[in-house]
Write an enzyme that holds these catalytic residues in place. Structure first.
Site, mmCIF file in Angstrom:
data_model
loop_
_atom_site.group_PDB
_atom_site.id
_atom_site.type_symbol
_atom_site.label_atom_id
_atom_site.label_comp_id
_atom_site.label_asym_id
_atom_site.label_seq_id
_atom_site.Cartn_x
_atom_site.Cartn_y
_atom_site.Cartn_z
ATOM 1 C CE LYS A 185 42.149 30.905 34.038
ATOM 2 N NZ LYS A 185 42.269 31.377 32.649
ATOM 3 C CE LYS A 215 45.928 29.593 34.025
ATOM 4 N NZ LYS A 215 45.345 30.232 32.873
HETATM 5 C C1 PBG Z 1 42.994 33.733 29.962
HETATM 6 C C2 PBG Z 1 44.133 32.992 30.537
HETATM 7 C C3 PBG Z 1 44.868 33.380 31.662
HETATM 8 C C4 PBG Z 1 45.915 32.473 31.778
HETATM 9 C C5 PBG Z 1 45.783 31.548 30.735
HETATM 10 N N1 PBG Z 1 44.650 31.877 29.983
HETATM 11 C C6 PBG Z 1 44.729 34.543 32.558
HETATM 12 C C7 PBG Z 1 43.452 34.796 33.222
HETATM 13 O O1 PBG Z 1 42.591 33.928 33.344
HETATM 14 O O2 PBG Z 1 43.290 35.922 33.660
HETATM 15 C C8 PBG Z 1 46.975 32.552 32.823
HETATM 16 C C9 PBG Z 1 48.274 31.910 32.497
HETATM 17 C C10 PBG Z 1 49.404 32.333 33.358
HETATM 18 O O3 PBG Z 1 49.275 33.134 34.309
HETATM 19 O O4 PBG Z 1 50.507 31.863 33.079
HETATM 20 N N2 PBG Z 1 41.785 33.137 29.883
#
Ligand code: PBG
Length: 323
Positions: free
Chosen positions: A194, A247
């Site tokens: 991520k 992601k």
């Molecule tokens: C939080 C989380 C995020 C997303 C999924 N879980 C945002 C972040 O890490 O700030 C993003 C999902 C999206 O942008 O569609 N842990």
């Protein structure tokens, strides 16, 4: 010429016959944003056409998704400000919105695979994924809470825990906590690679979870790196993940392919909020065809190696595939 490649492109029928990548409803995970109340349906300003629903509407939505052939939902809740703190207290509340949502969805559609977000940001007064001390997001204390949170979701009936926090060692801690509490059928979808990405902006609007200070670069990955994604992912595999995730998706197709070629677990990709918003915005301006952009984007993510795609376009895509 002994080979004319255009022969296999001549008609829609021949193109369909030789298509290497075919999307199906089984590919999609539908993320859902859930809020308190009754009959509440709020459009997210930076995600036109996407809504926060209260539990009643969420259940309706899940029934519709199931009827369309979508097999999985990924739950996110919007936590009330007064319940946020620096310990994740509300995340562990057995009667919290997430726990109630899991039960409501499983009661309404028992076959639906319910995945739940595990991270502290929606519950954090600082908007960070972990516990904050000074300017630091502390790792080990956070992991303990995430493990308890996972058990709480499993208790409520979650099928798959989806830790999105990027703390070190959390997959092992979650797996051990699930085992200790006898949740031997609960899976883990690890957000393994991520990245610290600007494409999460609209999601943070949806949950009111933007970081109050700094950014997430001390835990989410640097988008300059690919080998590091592999290291993160291989560790999550060793620690007991059932599915690994990359992601965002479209700016990271190389990472999806790298991981697909390097592990034997299913690979998922998260087509995130900013990717949704870009297509919506360009389509609204009349600059691209929204329907074609949806199918091309999702097909490219699958072609890169994703076995599963979490996408806000899940419903649209199935509707388009059925046309
Ligand atoms: C939080 C989380 C995020 C997303 C999924 N879980 C945002 C972040 O890490 O700030 C993003 C999902 C999206 O942008 O569609 N842990």
């Amino acid at each position: 010429m002994i080979r004319r490649n255009r022969i296999l492109r001549n008609t829609p029928a021949i193109r369909a016959m030789v298509a290497e990548t075919i999307l199906t409803p089984n590919d999609f995970i539908a993320p859902l944003f859930i809020t308190e109340g009754k009959g509440v349906k709020e459009e997210i300003s930076s995600m036109p056409g996407y809504f926060r629903h209260s539990l009643d509407g969420t259940v309706q939505e899940v029934k519709e998704l199931w009827a369309m052939g979508i097999k999985s939902v990924l739950l996110f809740i919007k936590c009330a400000d007064e319940l946020k703190d620096n310990k994740g207290t509300e995340a562990l509340n057995p009667d919290g919105l997430m726990q109630r949502a899991i039960k409501a969805v499983k009661d309404a559609v028992p076959g639906m695979v319910v995945m739940t977000d595990v991270a502290l940001d929606p519950f954090s007064s600082y908007g960070h994924d972990g516990i904050v001390e000074g300017e630091e997001i502390v790792n080990d204390a956070t992991v303990e809470v995430l493990a308890q949170m996972s058990v709480s979701h499993a208790q409520a009936g979650a099928d798959i825990i989806a830790p999105s926090d990027m703390m070190d060692g959390r997959i092992l801690a979650i797996r051990e906590a699930l085992e200790e509490n006898n949740f031997t059928k609960t899976g883990i979808m690890a957000y393994s690679a991520k990245y610290a990405s600007c494409f999460y902006g609209p999601f943070r609007d949806a949950l009111d979870s933007a970081p109050g200070f700094g950014d997430k670069k001390t835990y989410q990955m640097d988008f300059a790196n690919a080998r590091e994604a592999l290291r993160e992912t291989l560790m999550d595999v060793d620690e007991g993940a059932d599915i690994v995730m990359v992601k965002p998706a479209m700016a990271y197709l190389d990472i999806i392919r790298l991981i697909k070629d390097s592990v034997t677990l299913p690979v998922s990709a998260y087509h995130v909020s900013g990717e949704y918003a870009m297509i919506k915005a360009a389509a609204k301006m009349g600059w691209i065809n929204e329907e074609k952009a949806i199918i091309e984007s999702l097909t490219s993510i699958k072609r890169a190696g994703a076995d599963l795609i979490a996408t806000y376009f899940a419903k649209d895509a199935v509707r388009l595939l059925n046309q």
